[in-house]
Design an enzyme around this catalytic site. Structure first.
Site, short mmCIF file in Angstrom:
data_model
loop_
_atom_site.label_atom_id
_atom_site.label_comp_id
_atom_site.label_asym_id
_atom_site.label_seq_id
_atom_site.Cartn_x
_atom_site.Cartn_y
_atom_site.Cartn_z
CG HIS A 35 0.41 -4.02 4.71
ND1 HIS A 35 -0.31 -5.02 3.80
CD2 HIS A 35 -0.41 -4.26 5.70
CE1 HIS A 35 -0.97 -6.10 4.46
NE2 HIS A 35 -1.23 -5.86 5.69
CG HIS A 88 -0.71 -8.19 9.01
ND1 HIS A 88 -0.84 -7.40 8.07
CD2 HIS A 88 0.33 -8.52 9.18
CE1 HIS A 88 0.32 -6.41 8.00
NE2 HIS A 88 1.35 -7.19 8.71
CG ASP A 139 -12.12 -8.88 8.00
OD1 ASP A 139 -10.96 -8.63 8.12
OD2 ASP A 139 -12.38 -7.55 6.89
CG HIS A 140 -6.79 -9.65 7.25
ND1 HIS A 140 -7.79 -8.46 7.83
CD2 HIS A 140 -5.96 -8.79 7.66
CE1 HIS A 140 -6.99 -6.96 8.52
NE2 HIS A 140 -6.14 -7.77 7.72
NE ARG A 184 -2.96 -2.14 3.10
CZ ARG A 184 -3.96 -2.48 4.51
NH1 ARG A 184 -2.75 -1.79 5.11
NH2 ARG A 184 -4.18 -3.09 4.88
CE1 TYR A 207 -2.22 -7.20 18.19
CE2 TYR A 207 -2.30 -6.31 15.94
CZ TYR A 207 -1.91 -6.16 17.16
OH TYR A 207 -1.30 -5.40 16.79
CG HIS A 213 -5.71 -7.78 12.43
ND1 HIS A 213 -5.64 -6.80 12.87
CD2 HIS A 213 -4.77 -8.40 11.41
CE1 HIS A 213 -4.18 -6.15 11.90
NE2 HIS A 213 -3.97 -6.65 11.12
CG ASP A 220 -3.96 -7.84 5.34
OD1 ASP A 220 -3.08 -8.06 6.06
OD2 ASP A 220 -4.50 -6.87 4.96
ZN ZN Z 1 -2.42 -7.04 6.88
#
Ligand code: ZN
Length: 244
Positions: free
Chosen positions: A186, A228, A225-226, A170, A220, A223, A193
């Site tokens: 990122h 990392h 829904d994914h 990102r 966490y 987090h 992710d």
């Molecule tokens: Zn992430």
């Protein structure tokens, strides 16, 4: 008529001989890979840029919690990673990177040097050139590639199941648009992710064996829904809902 048949058979034979000759010639010469070609066998004690290239590709085959340094020095940790790589792919496991190991690596890499099951576009849904992050575009892209090689190892260990990436590199603007932390990995290109199946907890647990320093999953904050994973060199793991 007979003469024509004989001639056709003869030409077919010549084609077959040429094909055999071609195969022999190919097998006898060094494999030139579109991405990177190693020119010597690498074993413990060797050093150089070719060792770094090897380390990038085996860094996902480390021990639990271990992070392999990309230092161009083939030491015991690199030997162990090469051995695990060889075991993962059913090669004779001697910790020495020679023709057999390189052939497998050539098989696993695309011409752009990403591993075959991952792409730069999967690791960058922000812009086209990895610019605008915390490091140069070239560094961010390189970091993304290194992360993908770790993911390739993890994918293999999970039984060659697809691993889906919802967010990778990102820029600062992409990061603030999604509410990312101001110091997010990122921004460096080395974070991914992961979503979908395998389960987020399986991904969080398994990532510990593949060289990831940062691992955050269910439980966490932000987090659920994914999962990392990132390439920081210190260990920071948390996925309370997964019991880890
Ligand atoms: Zn992430």
């Amino acid at each position: 008529m007979l003469r024509r048949t004989v001639r056709l058979m003869l030409s077919a034979l010549l084609v077959a001989v040429a094909a055999i000759g071609g195969t022999v010639a190919t097998a006898g010469t060094a494999h030139a890979d579109e991405c990177y070609t190693w020119g010597r066998t690498l074993s413990e004690g060797t050093s150089g840029a070719d060792v770094t290239q090897l380390q990038i590709r085996v860094a996902g085959h480390v021990a639990y919690g271990e992070i392999l340094a990309y230092d161009g020095a083939f030491g015991p940790a690199t030997k162990a990673a090469v051995t695990r790589f060889q075991q993962a792919y059913g090669l004779s496991a001697d910790g020495i990177a020679g023709p057999q190991t390189f052939s497998k690596l050539y098989e696993l890499q695309d011409p752009d040097c990403t591993p075959i099951h991952f792409t730069y576009s999967e690791m960058n849904k922000c812009n086209s050139d990895f610019s605008g992050g915390a490091v140069s575009a070239a560094s961010a892209k390189e970091n993304a590639k290194r992360t993908m090689w770790k993911l390739e190892a993890m994918r293999k260990a999970l039984g060659s199941v697809p691993i889906n990436i919802s967010s990778g590199f990102r820029s600062y603007s992409c990061n603030s648009a999604v509410g990312g932390a101001s110091n997010s990995r990122h921004l460096y290109g080395d974070a991914a992710d992961l979503v979908g199946s395998p389960s987020l907890c399986t991904l969080a647990q398994r990532a510990r064996y593949h060289g990831f320093g940062g691992i955050f999953g269910p439980g966490y904050p932000d987090h659920n829904d994914h999962t990392h994973v990132d390439g920081r060199t210190s260990r920071s793991w948390s996925a309370p809902n997964c019991g880890v």
